[in-house]
Design an enzyme around this catalytic site. Sequence first.
Site, PDB file in Angstrom:
ATOM      1  N   GLY A  57     -19.636  43.702  17.572  1.00  0.00           N
ATOM      2  CA  GLY A  57     -20.272  43.617  18.968  1.00  0.00           C
ATOM      3  C   GLY A  57     -19.740  42.949  19.983  1.00  0.00           C
ATOM      4  O   GLY A  57     -19.483  43.829  21.132  1.00  0.00           O
ATOM      5  N   ASP A  82     -30.092  37.190  16.280  1.00  0.00           N
ATOM      6  CA  ASP A  82     -30.389  35.851  16.424  1.00  0.00           C
ATOM      7  C   ASP A  82     -30.846  35.338  17.928  1.00  0.00           C
ATOM      8  O   ASP A  82     -30.142  35.338  18.615  1.00  0.00           O
ATOM      9  CB  ASP A  82     -28.778  35.062  15.980  1.00  0.00           C
ATOM     10  CG  ASP A  82     -29.403  33.587  15.929  1.00  0.00           C
ATOM     11  OD1 ASP A  82     -30.481  33.027  16.421  1.00  0.00           O
ATOM     12  OD2 ASP A  82     -28.405  33.036  15.674  1.00  0.00           O
TER      13      ASP A  82
END
Length: 130
Positions: A57, A82
């Site tokens: 990412g 998250d």
Amino acid sequence: MKFALIAHDNKKADMVAFVSKRLPFFNSEGISIVTTGTTGKKVKHAGIKDVETVNSGPIGGDAEIAAMVVRGEITAVLFMRDPLDKHPHDVDINMLMRLCDVHDVPLATNYKTASILIKWFKNKFNGPSS
């Protein structure tokens, strides 16, 4: 059907648990998987046989999957993110989620919604016909 699997570091264990419980679905004919970096290694180790991996990412993997969404290559995105941590690539994360909305691609961002989404796909494509 092509599913994108993405998990932030603190959620990788959740993703592994999720796919481990659903290996027959993820390994069935007609299902392909694309993941970001380390998530790909983890789900392969969990037992998914065929996994396409893009960059992680922070170095563009979310943007690569977003491009696949735009091209109509992705059926659904399962993104165990998250929400309590700051990520250096928040712009890419927000872009991916926005593009899923723009292109009507189902997006699950936690374990429970991912469970509901995969159950729906299992019932729609493997269940009894109406």
